[in-house]
Write a protein that holds these residues in place. Structure first.
Motif, short mmCIF file in Angstrom:
data_model
loop_
_atom_site.label_atom_id
_atom_site.label_comp_id
_atom_site.label_asym_id
_atom_site.label_seq_id
_atom_site.Cartn_x
_atom_site.Cartn_y
_atom_site.Cartn_z
N GLY A 180 -1.20 12.68 5.91
CA GLY A 180 -1.14 14.08 5.50
C GLY A 180 0.23 14.69 5.60
O GLY A 180 0.43 15.86 5.31
N TYR A 181 1.22 13.90 6.01
CA TYR A 181 2.58 14.36 6.22
C TYR A 181 3.26 14.73 4.91
O TYR A 181 3.07 14.06 3.88
CB TYR A 181 3.37 13.24 6.91
N ALA A 237 0.84 -1.19 0.00
CA ALA A 237 0.00 0.00 0.00
C ALA A 237 0.87 1.25 0.00
O ALA A 237 1.89 1.31 0.70
CB ALA A 237 -0.91 0.00 1.23
N LEU A 238 0.47 2.23 -0.79
CA LEU A 238 1.19 3.49 -0.88
C LEU A 238 0.19 4.62 -0.65
O LEU A 238 -0.51 5.06 -1.57
CB LEU A 238 1.86 3.63 -2.25
N ALA A 239 0.10 5.05 0.60
CA ALA A 239 -0.80 6.14 0.96
C ALA A 239 -0.25 7.46 0.42
O ALA A 239 0.81 7.50 -0.21
CB ALA A 239 -0.99 6.19 2.47
N ALA A 240 -0.97 8.55 0.69
CA ALA A 240 -0.60 9.84 0.11
C ALA A 240 0.82 10.25 0.47
O ALA A 240 1.55 10.80 -0.37
CB ALA A 240 -1.60 10.90 0.56
N ASN A 241 1.24 10.00 1.71
CA ASN A 241 2.60 10.40 2.09
C ASN A 241 3.65 9.60 1.31
O ASN A 241 4.71 10.12 0.96
CB ASN A 241 2.82 10.25 3.60
N ALA A 242 3.36 8.33 1.01
CA ALA A 242 4.28 7.53 0.20
C ALA A 242 4.33 8.05 -1.23
O ALA A 242 5.41 8.14 -1.84
CB ALA A 242 3.86 6.07 0.21
N ARG A 277 -8.52 14.18 -2.00
CA ARG A 277 -8.55 15.65 -2.06
C ARG A 277 -7.92 16.25 -0.81
O ARG A 277 -7.19 17.25 -0.89
CB ARG A 277 -10.00 16.13 -2.21
N ARG A 278 -8.18 15.65 0.33
CA ARG A 278 -7.69 16.20 1.58
C ARG A 278 -6.16 16.16 1.65
O ARG A 278 -5.52 17.10 2.14
CB ARG A 278 -8.30 15.42 2.75
N TYR A 279 -5.58 15.08 1.16
CA TYR A 279 -4.14 14.88 1.30
C TYR A 279 -3.35 15.18 0.04
O TYR A 279 -2.13 15.04 0.01
CB TYR A 279 -3.86 13.45 1.77
N GLY A 280 -4.04 15.58 -1.02
CA GLY A 280 -3.34 16.00 -2.23
C GLY A 280 -2.81 14.88 -3.08
O GLY A 280 -2.01 15.12 -3.99
N SER A 281 -3.25 13.66 -2.84
CA SER A 281 -2.80 12.53 -3.65
C SER A 281 -3.71 11.34 -3.43
O SER A 281 -4.16 11.09 -2.31
CB SER A 281 -1.36 12.13 -3.28
N GLN A 282 -3.97 10.62 -4.51
CA GLN A 282 -4.66 9.34 -4.41
C GLN A 282 -3.72 8.33 -3.75
O GLN A 282 -2.49 8.43 -3.87
CB GLN A 282 -5.01 8.83 -5.80
#
Length: 396
Positions: free
Chosen positions: A393-394, A50-55, A98-103
């Protein structure tokens, strides 16, 4: 560090996600980098990651986010069910993006590994190099390998995973492995049913007493599934027994779990116990430091192992870049202390919260499960997203 007439040199032990990310980041800032991997082949292994927005933001800094997004699958659906198919929560993934600026994305670990390798200068990675020990003095640090060869540099970075040889020489068994209380099975299936449009991205988890099952699309027509089952330590299964064990553990669970397991090549199913370590007091000594699982192995419940390794790589590169040109060990040592100070608190928190998350999702007593499920249904999904602000969100 190195003389003004030559580039500073980094010796990286381990060619996993963290080691390759550090090599990319350092090369882009002018460092001469060599990565030493103990295995003979760099052919991809593993399952989904998994690659969340911070990744994804870290991958953007490494110049790899576009390739990853093409090869992987976006997370457009993330639902949690009971084992018999009753919905507990459906996360609003588009609002999260949208909140974190990345899918967020999921990808096969081998594909991510290949993308990172492709960002490196040719000849950066040397295989079949098992570290025997390292030595350092005021001017440099040297890695000594079992085949008798050596590699010398201004800094040595241990990115060699859970059983790190660099860490063992630094700190011994000061923080032994901690068993999570559950073992895992993982597989990749090529499976399609129009009733379950996984190809659109995302998937689901199902939680039952003392075990859970999750499935997600990882791109290119593949589905990654994992199972976590409460068990005594040392219950890892040999390959011929894994598929039957998974079918037995999840017989009667919600569709299409049994179909997914049945569609999986038995030889490709992985089995392993899950471990972490208590956070260390420090990661460095002189010119030697750690990153990723070598420094702070964490349980997979927050999906942050790879992300935190990439964040480490970027932070370490920033700190070393600031120390560039500083003569002698104090310059390097100061940079590594700065790196620790920047990263220790965040990674220690992820370790603790990943373990707490595991206790919650692997509950076995029916009364505790009932309370957990009731709270999940009552908690608005948007509030659940906000609880992850500190994590995904980091900005790395």
């Amino acid at each position: 560090m190195a003389s003004a007439s030559s580039r500073p040199r980094a010796v990286i032990i381990g060619a996993g996600i963290g080691g390759l990310s550090a090599a990319i980041a350092l090369q882009t800032t002018g460092w001469d980098v060599s990565v030493y991997e103990r295995t003979r082949s760099l052919s991809g292994i593993g399952a989904g990651i998994a690659l969340a927005a911070n990744a994804m933001k870290a991958l953007r800094q490494l110049g790899a986010d576009e390739q990853v997004s093409r090869l992987g699958a976006p997370v457009r659906q993330a639902d949690i069910y009971t084992s018999d198919g009753r919905l507990l929560v459906s996360l609003p993934t588009e609002e999260q993006a949208r909140r974190y600026g990345s899918q967020s994305y999921l990808i096969h670990r081998a594909d991510l590994h290949s993308v990172l390798l492709g960002r490196l200068e040719p000849g950066t990675v040397c295989t079949d190099k098992k570290l025997l020990r390292w030595e350092q003095n005021e001017r440099s640090v040297k890695a000594v390998f079992e085949d008798g060869t050596t590699a010398e540099g201004d800094v040595l970075i241990g990115a060699d995973g859970l059983h790190s040889a660099v860490r063992a020489q630094l700190f011994g068994e000061s923080a032994p492995l901690r068993y999570a209380g559950y073992t895992a099975l993982r597989g990749i299936a090529h499976w399609y049913d129009e009733r379950y449009p996984f190809e659109q991205g995302g998937g689901f988890e199902a939680w039952g007493p003392g075990k859970r099952f999750g499935v997600s699309a990882i791109g290119q027509g593949r589905l990654f599934w994992f199972a976590a089952v409460n068990a005594p330590q040392g219950q890892e299964l040999p390959p011929p027994e894994r598929k039957a064990a998974a079918m037995r553990q999840f017989r009667g669970w919600m569709e299409p779990i049994e179909a997914l397991i049945a569609a999986t090549d038995e030889a490709s199913i992985l089995s392993h116990d899950i471990f972490d370590r208590r956070p260390l007091a420090g990661w460095s000594r002189g010119r030697v430091t750690l990153l990723g699982d070598a420094a702070h192995p964490m349980l997979p419940n927050l999906g942050q192992g790879g992300a935190q390794a990439m964040e480490d790589a970027l932070a370490l590169t920033r700190c070393l870049r600031q120390a560039y040109g500083t003569p002698g060990t104090p310059g390097v040592a100061a940079a590594l202390r700065q790196y620790e100070q920047e990263r220790f608190g965040r990674t220690a928190l992820v370790v603790r919260r990943s373990r707490a998350m595991g206790r919650m999702v692997q509950l076995a007593p029916p009364s505790a499960i009932a309370v957990r499920n009731r709270l999940l249904r009552l908690l608005p999904a948007r509030m659940q997203i906000r609880r992850l602000d500190w994590l995904v969100g980091y900005e790395p």
